[in-house]
Design an enzyme around this catalytic site. Structure first.
Site, PDB file in Angstrom:
ATOM      1  CG  ASN A  86      -1.576   1.345   1.598  1.00 30.48           C
ATOM      2  OD1 ASN A  86      -1.829   2.194   0.465  1.00 30.48           O
ATOM      3  ND2 ASN A  86      -2.024   1.476   2.511  1.00 30.48           N
ATOM      4  CE  LYS A 146       0.600   3.738   4.695  1.00 34.30           C
ATOM      5  NZ  LYS A 146       0.408   3.624   6.299  1.00 34.30           N
ATOM      6  CG  HIS A 196      -5.641   1.838   5.478  1.00 30.95           C
ATOM      7  ND1 HIS A 196      -5.059   2.839   6.374  1.00 30.95           N
ATOM      8  CD2 HIS A 196      -4.553   1.054   5.236  1.00 30.95           C
ATOM      9  CE1 HIS A 196      -3.701   2.425   6.450  1.00 30.95           C
ATOM     10  NE2 HIS A 196      -3.622   1.508   5.791  1.00 30.95           N
ATOM     11  CD  GLU A 214      -2.660   5.623   6.774  1.00 28.11           C
ATOM     12  OE1 GLU A 214      -2.659   5.535   5.304  1.00 28.11           O
ATOM     13  OE2 GLU A 214      -2.048   5.072   7.365  1.00 28.11           O
ATOM     14  CD  GLU A 239      -3.462  -2.817   7.555  1.00 30.02           C
ATOM     15  OE1 GLU A 239      -2.245  -3.016   6.832  1.00 30.02           O
ATOM     16  OE2 GLU A 239      -4.177  -1.888   7.134  1.00 30.02           O
ATOM     17  N   GLY A 247       2.639   2.520  10.699  1.00 28.04           N
ATOM     18  CA  GLY A 247       3.357   3.407  10.292  1.00 28.04           C
ATOM     19  C   GLY A 247       4.269   3.755  11.462  1.00 28.04           C
ATOM     20  CB  SER A 304       5.531  -1.664  11.861  1.00 29.28           C
ATOM     21  OG  SER A 304       5.058  -0.602  12.320  1.00 29.28           O
TER      22      SER A 304
HETATM   23  C1  PEP Z   1      -0.668   0.034   5.827  1.00 33.34           C
HETATM   24  O1  PEP Z   1      -0.565   1.062   5.312  1.00 33.34           O
HETATM   25  O2  PEP Z   1      -1.462  -0.666   5.629  1.00 33.34           O
HETATM   26  C2  PEP Z   1       0.279  -0.281   6.860  1.00 33.34           C
HETATM   27  C3  PEP Z   1       0.230  -1.332   7.531  1.00 33.34           C
HETATM   28  O3  PEP Z   1       1.449   0.673   6.972  1.00 33.34           O
HETATM   29  P1  PEP Z   1       2.994   0.351   7.622  1.00 33.34           P
HETATM   30  O4  PEP Z   1       3.308  -1.074   7.031  1.00 33.34           O
HETATM   31  O5  PEP Z   1       3.674   1.435   7.163  1.00 33.34           O
HETATM   32  O6  PEP Z   1       2.612   0.227   9.070  1.00 33.34           O
END
Ligand code: PEP
Length: 248
Positions: free
Chosen positions: A9, A11, A95, A97, A165, A171, A211
């Site tokens: 992803n 973003k 997601h 976000e 998640e 992040g 992460s």
């Molecule tokens: C994501 O954007 O779904 C995500 C898990 O980001 P990150 O791997 O940076 O934590």
């Protein structure tokens, strides 16, 4: 045998030109795998040029969002039909976000999941608890509510992937331990079994996101109920994404 899925992803990173350069290098360097699928989810503006590059490759194209109406006066939105026509096969729905910055509710996400699937694409439904919810031992309640509400009115799991998640791990550099992730994955699998039957629970993919990095991918993928990963930050750099794809 079900294939795992490694999804990136991006973003709001990478211009169309940067996306093209990245995908050209990815195509050159990635190995051929029979047991895993690879997906990249660039920003909307990169979908068309990336789609051209991915034709005749095993790498799939995903979108990060969709609007649930067929068409109309919805300034700034993109429909499922538009995504499908440019070669998108998967859409990330809900997601964290989108939930937390853009105030998407379970009800809105439910409409997006339904529209994605009915348009012939796969919906990657994201669920996950916030830090305070985990600390208050509400993780399972939150996950159950999100899964039930976002899948309301859906009667089978065809075209559906679920990504666990934990919001506190996205992040932040703080990943869930493989054991913490496995515990929730098993819970989701049992929930899917209750809602859709045991064969759906066996066949559905449940991804972990938060992460994921080269340093933790192998242990995460060694868990019995982790069927793949949704990767944010570490999917933006070729070396780290390639190592994650190449998990052992
Ligand atoms: C994501 O954007 O779904 C995500 C898990 O980001 P990150 O791997 O940076 O934590």
């Amino acid at each position: 045998m079900k294939k795992s899925l490694v999804a990136g992803n991006w973003k709001m990173y990478k211009t169309p030109q940067e996306s093209v350069t990245f995908v050209q290098e990815l195509k050159r360097s990635v190995k051929n795998y029979e047991d895993r699928d690879i997906l990249v989810c660039p920003p909307f503006t990169s979908l068309v040029p990336v789609s051209e590059l991915l034709k005749d490759t095993p790498i799939k194209l995903g979108a990060q969002n969709v609007y649930f109406e067929e068409e109309g006066a919805f300034t700034g939105e993109v429909s499922a039909k538009m995504l499908k026509e440019v070669g998108v096969s998967c859409v990330i729905c809900g997601h964290s976000e989108r939930r937390n910055i853009f105030m998407e509710t379970n009800e809105i996400i439910n409409k997006k999941v339904k529209k994605t699937i009915s348009t012939g694409m796969t919906a990657i439904l994201c669920v996950g608890e916030k830090l305070e919810e985990r600390e208050d031992e509400k993780t399972f309640d939150i996950i159950e509510t999100q899964v039930q509400r976002c899948l309301d009115g859906i009667d089978n799991t065809e075209g559906l992937v679920i990504a666990y998640e934990p919001v506190w791990a996205i992040g932040t550099g703080k990943n869930a331990t493989p054991e913490q992730a496995e515990e929730v994955h098993l819970f989701i699998k049992e929930l899917v079994s209750k809602l859709f039957g045991s064969s759906s629970a066996e066949s559905i993919l449940i991804l972990y996101g938060g992460s994921v990095k080269p340093e933790n991918i192998d242990l995460l993928m060694a868990q019995k109920d982790i069927d793949g990963v949704l990767v944010g930050g570490a999917s933006l750099k070729l070396d780290s994404f390639l190592r994650i794809i190449d998990y052992r």
